[in-house]
Enzyme design. Structure first.
Site, short mmCIF file in Angstrom:
data_model
loop_
_atom_site.label_atom_id
_atom_site.label_comp_id
_atom_site.label_asym_id
_atom_site.label_seq_id
_atom_site.Cartn_x
_atom_site.Cartn_y
_atom_site.Cartn_z
N THR A 58 -10.07 20.45 -97.63
CA THR A 58 -8.97 19.50 -97.77
C THR A 58 -8.16 19.37 -96.48
O THR A 58 -8.14 20.29 -95.66
CB THR A 58 -8.03 19.99 -98.90
OG1 THR A 58 -6.83 19.23 -98.88
CG2 THR A 58 -7.65 21.46 -98.71
N TYR A 114 -2.50 27.05 -102.88
CA TYR A 114 -3.75 26.28 -102.91
C TYR A 114 -4.28 26.07 -101.50
O TYR A 114 -5.43 26.41 -101.19
CB TYR A 114 -3.54 24.92 -103.60
CG TYR A 114 -4.65 23.92 -103.29
CD1 TYR A 114 -5.94 24.12 -103.78
CD2 TYR A 114 -4.40 22.79 -102.50
CE1 TYR A 114 -6.97 23.22 -103.48
CE2 TYR A 114 -5.42 21.89 -102.20
CZ TYR A 114 -6.70 22.11 -102.69
OH TYR A 114 -7.72 21.23 -102.39
N LYS A 141 -7.65 27.55 -99.59
CA LYS A 141 -8.70 26.69 -99.01
C LYS A 141 -8.85 27.01 -97.52
O LYS A 141 -9.97 27.06 -96.99
CB LYS A 141 -8.36 25.21 -99.20
CG LYS A 141 -8.43 24.69 -100.62
CD LYS A 141 -9.82 24.75 -101.26
CE LYS A 141 -10.79 23.74 -100.69
NZ LYS A 141 -12.07 23.70 -101.47
P1 NAD Z 1 -11.30 19.37 -109.86
O1 NAD Z 1 -10.21 20.33 -110.19
O2 NAD Z 1 -11.30 18.04 -110.51
O3 NAD Z 1 -12.72 20.03 -110.16
C1 NAD Z 1 -13.00 21.36 -109.84
C2 NAD Z 1 -14.25 21.77 -110.62
O4 NAD Z 1 -14.56 23.13 -110.27
C3 NAD Z 1 -14.08 21.73 -112.13
O5 NAD Z 1 -15.18 21.10 -112.74
C4 NAD Z 1 -14.00 23.18 -112.54
O6 NAD Z 1 -14.50 23.45 -113.84
C5 NAD Z 1 -14.86 23.85 -111.46
N1 NAD Z 1 -14.50 25.26 -111.26
C6 NAD Z 1 -13.24 25.77 -111.09
N2 NAD Z 1 -13.31 27.11 -110.96
C7 NAD Z 1 -14.62 27.45 -111.03
C8 NAD Z 1 -15.32 28.68 -110.95
N3 NAD Z 1 -14.67 29.83 -110.80
N4 NAD Z 1 -16.68 28.66 -111.05
C9 NAD Z 1 -17.34 27.50 -111.22
N5 NAD Z 1 -16.73 26.30 -111.32
C10 NAD Z 1 -15.38 26.27 -111.23
O7 NAD Z 1 -11.26 19.24 -108.28
P2 NAD Z 1 -11.56 17.99 -107.34
O8 NAD Z 1 -10.32 17.23 -107.15
O9 NAD Z 1 -12.79 17.32 -107.80
O10 NAD Z 1 -11.87 18.75 -105.97
C11 NAD Z 1 -13.18 19.21 -105.67
C12 NAD Z 1 -13.16 19.88 -104.31
O11 NAD Z 1 -12.72 18.96 -103.32
C13 NAD Z 1 -12.21 21.07 -104.21
O12 NAD Z 1 -12.81 22.06 -103.42
C14 NAD Z 1 -10.97 20.51 -103.52
O13 NAD Z 1 -10.31 21.51 -102.79
C15 NAD Z 1 -11.60 19.48 -102.61
N6 NAD Z 1 -10.75 18.32 -102.27
C16 NAD Z 1 -10.14 17.57 -103.24
C17 NAD Z 1 -9.39 16.45 -102.90
C18 NAD Z 1 -8.73 15.58 -103.94
O14 NAD Z 1 -7.99 14.66 -103.58
N7 NAD Z 1 -8.96 15.78 -105.22
C19 NAD Z 1 -9.28 16.09 -101.55
C20 NAD Z 1 -9.90 16.88 -100.58
C21 NAD Z 1 -10.65 17.98 -100.96
O1 DAU Z 2 -4.76 16.00 -99.59
C1 DAU Z 2 -5.84 16.44 -100.36
C2 DAU Z 2 -5.32 17.10 -101.62
O2 DAU Z 2 -4.81 16.05 -102.44
C3 DAU Z 2 -6.37 17.90 -102.37
O3 DAU Z 2 -6.78 18.98 -101.56
C4 DAU Z 2 -5.81 18.43 -103.69
O4 DAU Z 2 -6.84 19.08 -104.42
C5 DAU Z 2 -5.30 17.25 -104.48
O5 DAU Z 2 -4.70 17.72 -105.68
C6 DAU Z 2 -4.28 16.45 -103.68
O6 DAU Z 2 -3.07 17.21 -103.46
P1 DAU Z 2 -1.61 16.54 -103.59
O7 DAU Z 2 -0.65 17.63 -103.86
O8 DAU Z 2 -1.34 15.65 -102.45
O9 DAU Z 2 -1.87 15.61 -104.90
P2 DAU Z 2 -0.97 15.34 -106.21
O10 DAU Z 2 -1.65 14.24 -106.94
O11 DAU Z 2 -0.65 16.59 -106.94
O12 DAU Z 2 0.38 14.78 -105.58
C7 DAU Z 2 0.40 13.64 -104.76
C8 DAU Z 2 1.84 13.41 -104.33
O13 DAU Z 2 2.61 13.03 -105.47
C9 DAU Z 2 2.51 14.66 -103.78
O14 DAU Z 2 3.41 14.30 -102.74
C10 DAU Z 2 3.31 15.21 -104.97
C11 DAU Z 2 3.70 13.95 -105.72
N1 DAU Z 2 3.82 14.11 -107.20
C12 DAU Z 2 2.77 14.67 -107.87
C13 DAU Z 2 2.82 14.86 -109.23
C14 DAU Z 2 1.69 15.51 -109.98
C15 DAU Z 2 4.94 13.67 -107.87
O15 DAU Z 2 5.88 13.12 -107.24
N2 DAU Z 2 5.00 13.84 -109.21
C16 DAU Z 2 4.00 14.43 -109.94
O16 DAU Z 2 4.14 14.60 -111.18
#
Ligand code: NAD
Ligand code: DAU
Length: 350
Positions: free
Chosen positions: A131, A156, A160
């Site tokens: 991330t 978190y 990472k």
């Molecule tokens: P998510 O929370 O939607 O999915 C995570 C998945 O991992 C789930 O299916 C969960 O069951 C599985 N998991 C959790 N713990 C586990 C364990 N101990 N063993 C096996 N499986 C397990 O997450 P996401 O948003 O899809 O993110 C996926 C990856 O991408 C993560 O590594 C996150 O750090 C990275 N990432 C996410 C974002 C974002 O915006 N969502 C951005 C950049 C990077």
């Molecule tokens: O930048 C990449 C990351 O983006 C990933 O690594 C993470 O897994 C993913 O969860 C995301 O992190 P953020 O913290 O940026 O995402 P989130 O959707 O939780 O929040 C986005 C923005 O909105 C952040 O500034 C916090 C704000 N927020 C979030 C929630 C859940 C609110 O204001 N209210 C809320 O209820």
């Protein structure tokens, strides 16, 4: 047939990656390893679950013996590692879960892959999905490059960052064929409604308050999830061993502006008066250690691999809203049970 292990494939981004690989590469056997935590949902993969080149394995990456046995049994050729605890707010409540899965789980996979590939690392890949949050927080100017020093602020992002360091250390120490990408915020179908966009879609739909942290002035760089999946495909096949690539949408939004945009689209889709849902906006206590701004410089992946986002935000955002509205049952299913308990704990004191 190449055997590719995708971890976390039942989650948000993982399900898009699994779908892309299963449908695009009939010559690969795709193994989706997922613990099915609250965030993992096999409903996300209903459309491809019967493909002959797809296998789901339920398991925990923290379980060392299980992981070692799995690699011994299948002798995977490549790993795309997405499994993680991914929600910043949960990491503030319960850091240890993040240390276990994101750090120990990653090391278990690295050790098993290292052992399996000891005599032959040619054509093997260990691809760790990370991330932009590892870089910390930006002021009004500038972007994160691959050279930006790590400066994580939440449990978190610290977990990472730690896993990224270990992936690099295993490359440098054991000559493992490791690659890392650091991506910005993803949005799109199948995202668990604890994250900003699907949470707010669900709340607008149900006329519930929209909890905006602080003043809503934090900035995030949003990328459509299918564009991230395409980047992962490209990096897995063409990325250079030992390299890091930043992935981003070049699409910065202040939270409050994004929320106004969302309300406009939702009110229109729901046939409400223009601006009717604005009254749901509720400013609440800020997230502890809340990073002000993320922005990615994705010029390296564009220059070296030719990747850039293909979906414009206006298009992707509308697509996303329409997807959640036409998949209300999916939303209902994931917002029942444990999710509800979590939701109440999280917002009760805000
Ligand atoms: P998510 O929370 O939607 O999915 C995570 C998945 O991992 C789930 O299916 C969960 O069951 C599985 N998991 C959790 N713990 C586990 C364990 N101990 N063993 C096996 N499986 C397990 O997450 P996401 O948003 O899809 O993110 C996926 C990856 O991408 C993560 O590594 C996150 O750090 C990275 N990432 C996410 C974002 C974002 O915006 N969502 C951005 C950049 C990077
Ligand atoms: O930048 C990449 C990351 O983006 C990933 O690594 C993470 O897994 C993913 O969860 C995301 O992190 P953020 O913290 O940026 O995402 P989130 O959707 O939780 O929040 C986005 C923005 O909105 C952040 O500034 C916090 C704000 N927020 C979030 C929630 C859940 C609110 O204001 N209210 C809320 O209820």
């Amino acid at each position: 047939m190449k055997k590719i292990l995708i971890t976390g494939g039942a989650g948000f981004i993982g399900s898009h990656v699994v779908r892309l690989f299963v449908t695009k590469y009939s010559q690969y056997c795709i193994f989706n390893l997922d613990k099915l935590t609250y965030a993992g949902n096999l409903e996300n993969l209903k459309d491809i679950e019967t493909y002959p080149n797809y296998t789901f394995i339920k398991g925990d990456i923290v379980d060392t013996d299980f992981i070692n046995n799995l690699f011994a049994q299948y002798q995977f050729d490549g790993v795309i590692h997405l499994a993680a605890e991914s929600h910043v707010d949960r990491s503030i409540i319960s850091p240890l879960d993040f240390i276990q899965t994101n750090i120990i789980g990653t090391v278990n996979l690295l050790n098993a892959a290292r052992f399996t590939w000891e005599t032959n690392r040619e054509d093997k890949r260990f691809y760790h999905i990370s991330t932009d949050e590892v870089y910390g927080s930006l002021g009004d100017e500038g972007c994160f490059t691959e050279q930006t020093p790590y400066n994580p602020h939440s449990p978190y992002s610290a977990s990472k960052a730690s896993s990224d360091h270990l992936v690099r250390a295993y490359h440098d120490t054991f000559d493992m064929p490791n690659i890392i990408t650091n991506c910005s915020n993803n949005y799109g179908p199948y995202q668990f409604p604890e994250k900003l966009i699907p949470l707010f879609i669900n709340n607008i739909l149900n006329n519930k308050p929209l909890p905006v942290y602080g003043k809503g002035l934090n900035v995030r760089d949003w990328l459509y999830v299918e564009d991230h999946a395409k980047a992962i495909d490209l990096v897995f096949h063409q990325g250079k061993k030992g390299e890091t690539y930043n992935i981003g949408g070049n699409n910065e939004w202040k939270n409050i502006d994004l929320i106004h945009n969302l309300i406009e689209i939702m009110d229109e889709e729901l046939g409400r008066n223009k601006g009717a849902s604005l009254s749901l906006i509720t400013y609440v206590k800020d997230r502890a250690g809340h990073d002000l701004r993320y922005a990615i410089d994705a010029s390296k992946i564009k220059r070296e691999l030719g990747w850039q986002p293909s979906i414009q935000f206006t298009e992707g955002f509308k697509l996303t809203v329409k997807w959640y509205l036409s998949n209300e049952q999916w939303l209902k299913n994931v917002t029942s049970g444990n999710y509800q308990k979590y939701y109440e704990t999280m917002y009760a004191n805000r």
